[in-house]
Design a protein around this motif. Structure first.
Motif, PDB file in Angstrom:
ATOM      1  N   HIS A 201     -36.245  -2.249  42.398  1.00 23.15           N
ATOM      2  CA  HIS A 201     -34.818  -2.591  42.270  1.00 23.15           C
ATOM      3  C   HIS A 201     -34.019  -1.923  43.386  1.00 23.15           C
ATOM      4  O   HIS A 201     -32.900  -1.447  43.174  1.00 23.15           O
ATOM      5  CB  HIS A 201     -34.296  -2.164  40.899  1.00 23.15           C
ATOM      6  CG  HIS A 201     -34.967  -2.907  39.763  1.00 23.15           C
ATOM      7  ND1 HIS A 201     -34.596  -4.167  39.368  1.00 23.15           N
ATOM      8  CD2 HIS A 201     -36.029  -2.549  38.973  1.00 23.15           C
ATOM      9  CE1 HIS A 201     -35.371  -4.569  38.365  1.00 23.15           C
ATOM     10  NE2 HIS A 201     -36.256  -3.590  38.108  1.00 23.15           N
ATOM     11  N   GLY A 202     -34.618  -1.923  44.576  1.00 24.37           N
ATOM     12  CA  GLY A 202     -33.955  -1.336  45.719  1.00 24.37           C
ATOM     13  C   GLY A 202     -32.982  -2.299  46.384  1.00 24.37           C
ATOM     14  O   GLY A 202     -32.511  -3.265  45.769  1.00 24.37           O
ATOM     15  N   PRO A 203     -32.704  -2.075  47.681  1.00 23.64           N
ATOM     16  CA  PRO A 203     -31.729  -2.931  48.382  1.00 23.64           C
ATOM     17  C   PRO A 203     -32.222  -4.352  48.651  1.00 23.64           C
ATOM     18  O   PRO A 203     -31.446  -5.228  49.020  1.00 23.64           O
ATOM     19  CB  PRO A 203     -31.494  -2.180  49.696  1.00 23.64           C
ATOM     20  CG  PRO A 203     -32.746  -1.373  49.893  1.00 23.64           C
ATOM     21  CD  PRO A 203     -33.211  -0.992  48.530  1.00 23.64           C
ATOM     22  N   GLY A 204     -33.514  -4.615  48.510  1.00 24.39           N
ATOM     23  CA  GLY A 204     -34.024  -5.951  48.768  1.00 24.39           C
ATOM     24  C   GLY A 204     -34.135  -6.241  50.262  1.00 24.39           C
ATOM     25  O   GLY A 204     -34.139  -5.328  51.108  1.00 24.39           O
TER      26      GLY A 204
ATOM     27  N   PRO B 203     -34.728 -10.407  40.285  1.00 28.90           N
ATOM     28  CA  PRO B 203     -33.475 -10.722  39.585  1.00 28.90           C
ATOM     29  C   PRO B 203     -32.672  -9.445  39.325  1.00 28.90           C
ATOM     30  O   PRO B 203     -33.191  -8.449  38.823  1.00 28.90           O
ATOM     31  CB  PRO B 203     -33.951 -11.356  38.265  1.00 28.90           C
ATOM     32  CG  PRO B 203     -35.295 -11.924  38.591  1.00 28.90           C
ATOM     33  CD  PRO B 203     -35.896 -10.958  39.566  1.00 28.90           C
ATOM     34  N   GLY B 204     -31.399  -9.467  39.710  1.00 26.24           N
ATOM     35  CA  GLY B 204     -30.554  -8.294  39.569  1.00 26.24           C
ATOM     36  C   GLY B 204     -30.579  -7.399  40.785  1.00 26.24           C
ATOM     37  O   GLY B 204     -29.875  -6.391  40.846  1.00 26.24           O
ATOM     38  N   GLY B 205     -31.404  -7.748  41.789  1.00 29.78           N
ATOM     39  CA  GLY B 205     -31.453  -6.974  43.019  1.00 29.78           C
ATOM     40  C   GLY B 205     -32.770  -6.272  43.210  1.00 29.78           C
ATOM     41  O   GLY B 205     -33.338  -5.735  42.259  1.00 29.78           O
ATOM     42  N   GLY B 206     -33.285  -6.286  44.424  1.00 32.92           N
ATOM     43  CA  GLY B 206     -34.538  -5.639  44.707  1.00 32.92           C
ATOM     44  C   GLY B 206     -35.539  -6.618  45.305  1.00 32.92           C
ATOM     45  O   GLY B 206     -35.202  -7.762  45.652  1.00 32.92           O
ATOM     46  N   LEU B 207     -36.794  -6.165  45.419  1.00 29.98           N
ATOM     47  CA  LEU B 207     -37.839  -6.960  46.041  1.00 29.98           C
ATOM     48  C   LEU B 207     -39.062  -6.973  45.133  1.00 29.98           C
ATOM     49  O   LEU B 207     -39.432  -5.945  44.546  1.00 29.98           O
ATOM     50  CB  LEU B 207     -38.211  -6.364  47.402  1.00 29.98           C
ATOM     51  CG  LEU B 207     -39.352  -7.041  48.160  1.00 29.98           C
ATOM     52  CD1 LEU B 207     -38.962  -8.456  48.586  1.00 29.98           C
ATOM     53  CD2 LEU B 207     -39.752  -6.212  49.383  1.00 29.98           C
ATOM     54  N   THR B 208     -39.687  -8.149  45.032  1.00 29.34           N
ATOM     55  CA  THR B 208     -40.917  -8.300  44.268  1.00 29.34           C
ATOM     56  C   THR B 208     -41.991  -8.832  45.204  1.00 29.34           C
ATOM     57  O   THR B 208     -41.814  -9.874  45.850  1.00 29.34           O
ATOM     58  CB  THR B 208     -40.728  -9.269  43.101  1.00 29.34           C
ATOM     59  OG1 THR B 208     -39.754  -8.735  42.198  1.00 29.34           O
ATOM     60  CG2 THR B 208     -42.048  -9.468  42.346  1.00 29.34           C
ATOM     61  N   ILE B 209     -43.107  -8.107  45.320  1.00 25.67           N
ATOM     62  CA  ILE B 209     -44.258  -8.551  46.104  1.00 25.67           C
ATOM     63  C   ILE B 209     -45.276  -9.123  45.129  1.00 25.67           C
ATOM     64  O   ILE B 209     -45.684  -8.453  44.168  1.00 25.67           O
ATOM     65  CB  ILE B 209     -44.876  -7.391  46.903  1.00 25.67           C
ATOM     66  CG1 ILE B 209     -43.834  -6.786  47.868  1.00 25.67           C
ATOM     67  CG2 ILE B 209     -46.095  -7.892  47.691  1.00 25.67           C
ATOM     68  CD1 ILE B 209     -43.345  -7.727  48.928  1.00 25.67           C
ATOM     69  N   VAL B 210     -45.707 -10.379  45.396  1.00 28.09           N
ATOM     70  CA  VAL B 210     -46.632 -11.076  44.511  1.00 28.09           C
ATOM     71  C   VAL B 210     -47.974 -11.226  45.218  1.00 28.09           C
ATOM     72  O   VAL B 210     -48.054 -11.862  46.269  1.00 28.09           O
ATOM     73  CB  VAL B 210     -46.087 -12.465  44.114  1.00 28.09           C
ATOM     74  CG1 VAL B 210     -47.045 -13.153  43.133  1.00 28.09           C
ATOM     75  CG2 VAL B 210     -44.698 -12.337  43.496  1.00 28.09           C
ATOM     76  N   VAL B 211     -49.044 -10.616  44.616  1.00 27.50           N
ATOM     77  CA  VAL B 211     -50.394 -10.747  45.137  1.00 27.50           C
ATOM     78  C   VAL B 211     -51.142 -11.709  44.217  1.00 27.50           C
ATOM     79  O   VAL B 211     -51.297 -11.437  43.021  1.00 27.50           O
ATOM     80  CB  VAL B 211     -51.108  -9.384  45.194  1.00 27.50           C
ATOM     81  CG1 VAL B 211     -52.540  -9.560  45.710  1.00 27.50           C
ATOM     82  CG2 VAL B 211     -50.341  -8.412  46.068  1.00 27.50           C
ATOM     83  N   SER B 212     -51.600 -12.836  44.777  1.00 27.41           N
ATOM     84  CA  SER B 212     -52.279 -13.860  43.985  1.00 27.41           C
ATOM     85  C   SER B 212     -53.696 -14.047  44.507  1.00 27.41           C
ATOM     86  O   SER B 212     -53.899 -14.295  45.697  1.00 27.41           O
ATOM     87  CB  SER B 212     -51.519 -15.185  44.066  1.00 27.41           C
ATOM     88  OG  SER B 212     -52.190 -16.197  43.343  1.00 27.41           O
ATOM     89  N   LEU B 213     -54.686 -13.910  43.553  1.00 30.41           N
ATOM     90  CA  LEU B 213     -56.086 -14.069  43.905  1.00 30.41           C
ATOM     91  C   LEU B 213     -56.733 -15.059  42.943  1.00 30.41           C
ATOM     92  O   LEU B 213     -56.319 -15.190  41.787  1.00 30.41           O
ATOM     93  CB  LEU B 213     -56.820 -12.725  43.849  1.00 30.41           C
ATOM     94  CG  LEU B 213     -56.465 -11.721  44.964  1.00 30.41           C
ATOM     95  CD1 LEU B 213     -57.022 -10.352  44.628  1.00 30.41           C
ATOM     96  CD2 LEU B 213     -57.010 -12.200  46.309  1.00 30.41           C
ATOM     97  N   PRO B 214     -57.775 -15.759  43.386  1.00 28.08           N
ATOM     98  CA  PRO B 214     -58.420 -16.734  42.499  1.00 28.08           C
ATOM     99  C   PRO B 214     -59.161 -16.060  41.343  1.00 28.08           C
ATOM    100  O   PRO B 214     -59.684 -14.950  41.479  1.00 28.08           O
ATOM    101  CB  PRO B 214     -59.382 -17.472  43.437  1.00 28.08           C
ATOM    102  CG  PRO B 214     -59.628 -16.523  44.561  1.00 28.08           C
ATOM    103  CD  PRO B 214     -58.357 -15.751  44.744  1.00 28.08           C
TER     104      PRO B 214
END
Length: 858
Positions: free
Chosen positions: A788-791, A840-851
């Motif tokens: 929930h940082g600065p994004g 949502p609400g501010g910040g950054l989300t990193i999504v790691v997707s593997l099979p």
């Protein structure tokens, strides 16, 4: 004013320093001074000596002469000639601590003599001078009405500078435009034989003793001096020729003055043009004559020569060292002779006429007309293949197809017989009807078979008409003049209609050829513009279109031929091996092997060769662009690496050095707490260095393609637990990964590094707390690291994974911006994806997707 009492080499003092301009008494304007130049083939021939001798002669005639600048180069005899002449003091300039002396232009203008002596016209003035070049100084003096004596060597002429460089190997940096020297009222050649100049050099009359051996062995070799002497003689001869031409024009002299052999070759742009140019070159070489080629726009009844043929003639003219000109005029013989007399030509080369004997009976032709009116100009009539082909013209020469010819010959016999049978079978028909029937038969035969069958049908039909339908019947005698008129009319109709039909057939063939060529050119252009491998595909198309065995594009490199691209078996290695050689440029040729192509395909082949050259340049430009881009990216990466790593390496090293230095200091009394704190500081700094080195090594492995993942089923919960074990701030991480989450197909070590790098990045940039969540979607399992940082800034989702990117960083945050870049590389190596989203609400989300791993669990 008499200067005889002035001391030698001392400027005479005048009461009025203002310049006294020489005035044109006709209109009161300042009269421009005259320039006299002494031209030499090399240093030491005696230009300055001759110039100073002329200055003394004018001084003896009471002419006001002042020496503005003379370079003696330490030659005693040249320096002695300055005695008795007034010498203007030079202007002293200082540049970068070095003194230079140049011509004092203001002082010379103020002195305003009748004649100024200024040596070395091509000299470049020192920085800070009034003008950049000495010839510009001289132009000022001439404009003020002062006559100038000056010198120049042939190697300093702008047009000959590169030629002299190739001959001597010495590049002359100081040059003077040829036009400046040509404007001189007098150019005097100071000539001396190479042997005499070398003796003068050996006696020490040109250079100092320590320079003589080097000069004799290099610039002053016999061959060099001979070539330079010839250049000087030819240049001066050209100037004399220009002056003579100017005089002839002013005096309106049109008679040929045989002062110099000049040979003019007249061409029409037809197929014989190249033969005439080559023959003219040989005649000119034997006579030592200048060669000029003039293109006659109209001649021999053939107007509008193909542009490509004219272009080939122009190129051949340049290749043989001649000049190309054009003549336009309604009366071609007159226009040609006017050109020849205008250039003072002594010989004229013409091709024999391509007109038939019948045509020459009505018009003698250009060759006969020029010969009759040439006067003192010798005329050479050159035979050629085109003239012999014109004389072999026959009635069977036509553009019609063989099938139409066969049908035409058959109709030439059948139709007159059919008309005769119909006339005999219907005795009530009048003679006029029978006559019209034969006319109609003749026209039909002409439309189908062309000229030959039409003439036969006309003569055969006229004979049948006379034999069966005119009195006396069954006789070929002609009693009625009207019957003779009918016979002639039928033949004329046959000829005229057949000529129209033949011309239409020719135009149709030309139109079809033009359409084919246009389609080929469009296809070649599309290939060059759209094909991923344009050059190879273009050559393949040329081979297919013309039915060839092989096509090769050859380029001359380092004295030999290099095959740039080819199509087909056994491609040519050099142009001489080709059945058809199409020069694109002097260094690039299109070599075709398989069969000899007709001349009609030449234009399409030349266009294809041009497209091949374009494709080659495009290919090389693309390669150069890609190489430049790679170098730019490498430079950018190197700069970013040095910029980023420099600080992050220095900081922990400084901490380690400070801690270790304090521990080793004998004059410090440290408590156990202080010692533990220093050791902890050193340990943290070492860990930071280890992490940095790991990221750099991982990035290097990714860049070189050395990452080879060992894939097997792995659980996200296991990978997160291992990653958190190496993170100091793991208490700030909230893990929400269920144990029953399906396993993923991944490399255990690489996945651990991915998760660790993403969590570490979130902790450093995303605020005090980070959440790690797992979820399954279809055939993939996602791990979300949420802060929930600065994004991120707008449109920066992709840039966050670039190496050395620290978007929105503060200077006190450690790291080089490799963590997410390494995570992306490892994830993609395992067949997964990694993306950035806004929280949502501010910040950054990193999504790691593997099979999902087979079996659904780790």
């Amino acid at each position: 004013m008499d200067n005889s009492t002035a001391a030698p080499n001392t400027p005479t003092q005048k009461d009025d320093p203002a310049p006294t301009h020489h005035t044109d008494h006709v209109n009161g304007d300042p009269k421009r001074g005259e320039l006299r130049i002494y031209l030499g083939a090399a240093p030491g021939v005696g230009k300055t000596f001759a110039m100073l001798g002329e200055a003394h002669r004018r001084r003896e005639r009471d002419t006001d002469v002042v020496v503005g600048l003379v370079e003696t180069h330490g030659r005693a005899k040249t320096a002695e000639l300055l005695d008795g002449l007034e010498v203007l003091p030079r202007r002293v300039l200082v540049h970068r601590g070095v003194e230079f002396t140049e011509l004092d232009v203001p002082g010379m203008l103020a002195r305003s003599p009748e004649v100024a002596v200024v040596d070395e016209l091509a000299h470049t003035n020192a920085p800070g001078s009034r003008n950049a070049k000495r010839w510009e100084d001289v132009e000022e003096l001439l404009a003020a009405g002062i006559d100038v004596l000056s010198t120049v060597n042939v190697q300093h002429l702008e047009s000959l500078n590169d030629v002299v460089w190739r001959i001597t190997g010495a590049r002359q940096r100081e040059t003077v435009p040829d036009e400046v020297v040509r404007r001189a009222e007098q150019v005097e050649l100071v000539d001396i034989t190479p042997e005499a100049l070398r003796r003068r050099l050996a006696h020490g009359n040109v250079y100092a003793a320590h320079k003589i051996d080097a000069a004799l062995g290099n610039y002053f070799r016999i061959g060099n001096l001979t070539a330079l002497r010839e250049l000087a003689l030819l240049w001066v001869a050209d100037q004399v020729d220009v002056a003579l031409q100017r005089y002839r024009t002013e005096q309106r002299i049109t008679d040929t003055w045989e002062t110099r052999e000049r040979l003019v070759v007249a061409i029409t742009g037809g197929p014989e043009s190249e033969t005439l140019i080559r023959r003219g070159r040989r005649i000119a070489a034997r006579a030592g004559a200048d060669l000029m080629v003039v293109h006659v726009m109209r001649g021999d009844g053939l107007a509008g020569a193909p542009p490509e043929q004219v272009a080939r003639s122009r190129k051949l003219t340049e290749d043989v060292g001649a000049s190309f000109h054009s003549v336009v005029g309604d009366d071609v013989p007159t226009a040609l002779l006017e050109f020849a007399r205008g250039v003072n030509a002594t010989q004229l080369v013409l091709g024999t006429s391509r007109r038939t004997r019948l045509a020459r009976a009505f018009d003698e032709g250009i060759g006969a007309a020029v010969t009759r009116s040439s006067g003192q100009i010798d005329v050479h009539m050159v035979t050629h293949e085109a003239a012999r082909r014109a004389q072999r013209w026959s009635l069977s020469r036509t553009a019609l197809s063989p099938v139409r010819m066969v049908v035409g010959w058959a109709l030439a016999v059948v139709l007159p017989v059919a008309v005769t049978w119909l006339g005999r079978a219907a005795p009530n028909l009048t003679f006029s009807t029978d006559e019209i029937g034969f006319f109609l038969a003749t026209v039909v035969v002409a439309l189908v078979g062309g000229l030959g069958p039409a003439v036969v049908a006309a003569v055969f039909g006229a004979g049948l008409l006379n034999y069966f339908f005119t009195e006396p019947l069954y006789s070929l005698s002609v009693n009625n003049p009207d019957n003779l008129v009918s016979l002639v009319a039928m033949v004329l109709v046959a000829v005229l209609v057949a000529l129209v039909v033949d011309r239409a057939a020719r135009l149709a063939i030309q139109a079809a050829q033009a359409r084919t060529e246009a389609a080929l050119l469009a296809s070649y252009a599309r290939t060059v513009l759209t094909s991923p491998r344009p050059l190879e595909r273009l050559l393949e198309k040329v081979r297919e279109n013309f039915g060839l065995d092989s096509v090769a594009l050859l380029e001359q490199q380092g004295g030999g031929w290099h095959r740039v691209a080819c199509s087909g078996p056994r491609p040519c290695a050099e142009p001489d091996e080709a059945d058809v050689d199409v020069p694109v440029t002097a260094e690039v040729h299109l070599a075709l092997r398989g069969r000899t192509l007709p001349a009609g395909d030449q234009r399409a082949l030349e266009a294809a060769a041009g497209q091949a050259l374009l494709a080659l340049r495009q290919q090389r430009m693309a390669a150069e662009t890609a190489d430049a881009q790679r170098r730019a990216e490498t430079t950018e990466l190197r700069t970013a690496l040095l910029s980023a790593v420099g600080h992050d390496l220095r900081t922990p090293l400084t901490s380690i050095k400070a801690a270790v230095g304090s521990l080793r200091a004998t004059d410090l009394q440290l408590s156990e707490e202080d010692t533990a704190e220093l050791l902890e500081t050193a340990e943290v700094s070492v860990d930071r260095l280890a992490g940095l080195v790991d990221n750099l090594l991982d990035s290097s492995r990714l860049a070189t393609g050395a990452v080879a993942p060992q894939l097997r089923p792995v659980g996200y919960d296991e990978a997160v637990a291992r990653a958190l074990a190496g993170i100091d701030s793991r208490d700030a991480v909230v893990v929400e990964v269920a144990e029953d989450l399906p396993g993923v197909l991944a490399d255990v070590g690489l996945l651990e590094r991915v998760v660790a790098n993403v969590i570490d990045n979130a902790l450093r940039h995303g605020g005090p707390q980070v959440a790690v969540r797992g979820s399954a979607h279809a055939n993939a399992v996602e791990l979300r690291v949420v802060d929930h940082g600065p994004g991120l800034p707008r449109d920066a989702a992709d840039a966050v994974f670039a190496p050395f990117q620290r978007l929105g960083d503060r200077d006190n945050i450690p790291g080089v911006g490799l963590g997410l870049s390494v995570a992306k590389g490892f994830t993609e190596a395992m067949g997964g994806t990694i993306t950035a989203e806004d929280t949502p609400g501010g910040g950054l989300t990193i999504v790691v997707s593997l099979p999902v791993a087979a079996g659904g669990s780790a």
